[in-house]
Scaffold this motif. Structure first.
Motif, mmCIF file in Angstrom:
data_model
loop_
_atom_site.group_PDB
_atom_site.id
_atom_site.type_symbol
_atom_site.label_atom_id
_atom_site.label_comp_id
_atom_site.label_asym_id
_atom_site.label_seq_id
_atom_site.Cartn_x
_atom_site.Cartn_y
_atom_site.Cartn_z
ATOM 1 N N PRO A 184 -9.139 -3.733 -3.263
ATOM 2 C CA PRO A 184 -8.017 -2.789 -3.328
ATOM 3 C C PRO A 184 -8.317 -1.626 -4.264
ATOM 4 O O PRO A 184 -8.907 -1.809 -5.332
ATOM 5 C CB PRO A 184 -6.873 -3.647 -3.872
ATOM 6 C CG PRO A 184 -7.562 -4.675 -4.713
ATOM 7 C CD PRO A 184 -8.879 -4.962 -4.037
ATOM 8 N N THR A 241 -13.075 -6.570 1.646
ATOM 9 C CA THR A 241 -12.563 -5.326 1.061
ATOM 10 C C THR A 241 -12.146 -5.562 -0.390
ATOM 11 O O THR A 241 -12.035 -6.700 -0.851
ATOM 12 C CB THR A 241 -11.340 -4.791 1.826
ATOM 13 O OG1 THR A 241 -10.288 -5.760 1.744
ATOM 14 C CG2 THR A 241 -11.672 -4.504 3.278
ATOM 15 N N GLU A 285 0.828 -1.193 0.000
ATOM 16 C CA GLU A 285 0.000 0.000 0.000
ATOM 17 C C GLU A 285 0.869 1.251 0.000
ATOM 18 O O GLU A 285 1.864 1.347 0.714
ATOM 19 C CB GLU A 285 -0.929 0.013 1.214
ATOM 20 C CG GLU A 285 -1.964 -1.106 1.185
ATOM 21 C CD GLU A 285 -3.010 -0.947 2.257
ATOM 22 O OE1 GLU A 285 -2.908 0.007 3.050
ATOM 23 O OE2 GLU A 285 -3.943 -1.763 2.290
ATOM 24 N N GLN A 322 -7.187 -0.332 0.961
ATOM 25 C CA GLN A 322 -8.321 -1.236 0.829
ATOM 26 C C GLN A 322 -9.599 -0.465 1.162
ATOM 27 O O GLN A 322 -9.596 0.431 2.004
ATOM 28 C CB GLN A 322 -8.169 -2.434 1.768
ATOM 29 C CG GLN A 322 -6.969 -3.317 1.494
ATOM 30 C CD GLN A 322 -7.133 -4.166 0.253
ATOM 31 O OE1 GLN A 322 -8.258 -4.535 -0.114
ATOM 32 N NE2 GLN A 322 -6.037 -4.493 -0.401
#
Length: 492
Positions: free
Chosen positions: A34, A32, A2, A46
């Motif tokens: 991305p 979730t 991330e 996310q």
């Protein structure tokens, strides 16, 4: 991995939860999806991924919410709330622009411009809320009066695109709140965080939690509740023509009101008497703003043969001065495309044009020096109607130049499409201006300018580019029902 290369004055605005029934929450089982940062191709964050039942819960809450909201507030009070929301958006402009640039890829300058643009719709409809007038109509019957009243349509399903993740939200939901409606938003999965941040500020301004629901999802079947659930009375969608047609068909089963802002294939005409410097500046704005990823981008540049070479030379010089890079990098003037598919489509259009006789004047490839979804701003001349770019919206930084010799030929080329969102042309002659503006088969025309979008101007297309208008004094009516009350036997 991330990406975390950013800082916010108010980190709480960057939120990955959904808003349902007045509560910020994660999706069931912590599901979730991305969200990718286009400048790097890395995962930005996310985001919660909600289910069909979550949409149903949001719709049920919104159904009760709008009735309470409308009955307990005046138009003036709703306007006051919208003005507070406007102020909060502008007070948090830098944070909102940073979030937008990260998830969408726009340069920080363009992102700031979009946040200001988004705020302008809230401010506009704050004022329009109190201008929702009815009529008193002379009746053809004796002792009778006919009155009209405007009432909210009810629960509004809102589906927005990734290319304007802030402005497309406010342009749709500000008039809904002004009318007294509630909304259930399915934000774009590519850029959900701008919507979430705007929703947080809307709640702070006083919009009831029961009237504002944000339900991110990657589950198309779940989001289709906005087109099929009987308690949703209006559907507003901005996106592709194909998806819009599908949603409109589904909405007819429960006779929902629909607003559809769909695809474009905008012509950009330069006549022989045009101010070429002005035309090139207009082309740069209309074609390369947001890396060519707007529905009103010039898709076909139609240039008179007597000026086509001079125009092209001036345009190429401006294009080659653009600097590719991350939107948050100082000096960047052209950001990435939204994803790898977008890069592939632009490249396919470029290769198709060249294979069919097009002449590459600059650009023409994805740079190998940048990570992320970049494509060089490209200019191709000698284009003709047999190329893919003539009929298919590129949605990227490709300026395809077609030559013409007469006004009739230019109009025939411009109107040779099933789409009719926007069109542009440049001329100094008032006769040409009035004649061509009337003959272009589009919903919006830019004359000697590449900028046509503003809160006060009706936005929308004709033909297969959509139904309805957003913004302007006409935008509020899209969220209202007109009720007629006939009062008879007044003197009895």
């Amino acid at each position: 991995m991330e990406s975390k290369k950013y800082s916010l004055r108010d980190p709480s605005l960057f939120n990955s939860q959904g808003l349902i029934g007045g509560n910020w929450k994660f999706a069931p089982l912590g599901k979730t999806f991305p969200v990718i940062e286009p400048s790097t191709g890395d995962v930005l964050q996310q985001c919660a991924d909600f289910t069909k039942q979550d949409f149903i819960d949001a719709i049920e809450s919104a159904y009760d919410g709008y009735q309470e909201f409308y009955s307990s507030t005046t138009a003036k009070e709703r306007g006051v709330i919208l003005r507070k929301w406007t102020d909060l958006v502008l007070a948090n402009l830098e944070d909102l622009a940073t979030i937008l640039s990260l998830e969408n890829g726009k340069t920080i300058g363009e992102a700031r411009g979009e946040i200001t643009y988004a705020a302008s719709f809230i401010a506009w409809f704050a004022e329009e809320a109190t201008r929702s007038y009815g009529d008193t109509i002379p009746s053809s019957y004796h002792n009778t009066t006919v009155l009209t009243f405007k009432e909210p349509v009810g629960v509004c399903g809102i589906i927005t695109p990734w290319n304007f993740p802030a402005a497309m939200i406010t342009r749709k939901i500000a008039p809904a709140f002004a009318a007294g409606c509630s909304v259930v938003i399915k934000p774009p999965s590519e850029t959900p965080f701008s919507c979430i941040a705007l929703a947080k500020l809307a709640l702070q301004a006083g919009i009831p939690g029961s009237c504002l629901h944000v339900v991110p999802t990657k589950d198309r079947e779940a989001s289709l509740q906005l087109a099929t659930h009987p308690k949703v009375k209006k559907l507003s969608f901005t996106g592709s023509t194909g998806v819009g047609k599908m949603l409109a068909r589904m909405a007819t089963e429960t006779m929902k009101r629909v607003s559809m802002e769909l695809g474009g294939n905008a012509p950009f005409i330069v006549f022989e008497d045009a101010n070429l410097d002005l035309a090139v500046a207009g082309a740069m704005v209309s074609k390369f703003r947001s890396s060519g990823q707007t529905c009103v981008c010039a898709n076909r540049l139609l240039i008179h043969t007597s000026v086509v070479e001079e125009f092209t030379a001036k345009l190429v010089a401006k294009v080659e001065a653009l600097k590719l890079g991350s939107g948050l990098t100082e000096g960047t003037s052209q950001g990435p495309l939204v994803n790898a598919s977008a890069v592939k489509k632009v490249d396919a259009h470029v290769k198709d044009a060249i294979s069919k006789g097009g002449i590459l004047r600059t650009g023409g490839k994805a740079p190998d020096t940048l990570k992320g979804y970049f494509y060089e701003p490209t200019v191709i001349t000698n284009c003709h109607p047999g190329m893919a770019v003539a009929t298919d919206e590129t949605f990227g930084p490709l300026a395809a130049i077609f030559a013409f010799t007469t006004e009739a030929e230019a109009l025939a080329l411009a109107n040779d499409t099933e789409l009719g969102l926007a069109g542009y042309f440049f001329s100094k002659d008032i006769g040409t201006v009035m004649r061509v503006a009337g003959k272009l088969q589009v919903g919006m025309v830019g004359v000697n300018t590449g900028l046509i979008s503003a809160a006060e101007a009706p936005f929308g297309g004709i033909k297969e580019s959509g139904i309805g208008r957003e913004g302007s004094r006409y935008g509020l009516a899209e969220y209202q029902n007109l009720k007629t009350v006939t009062i008879g036997n007044i003197q009895d």
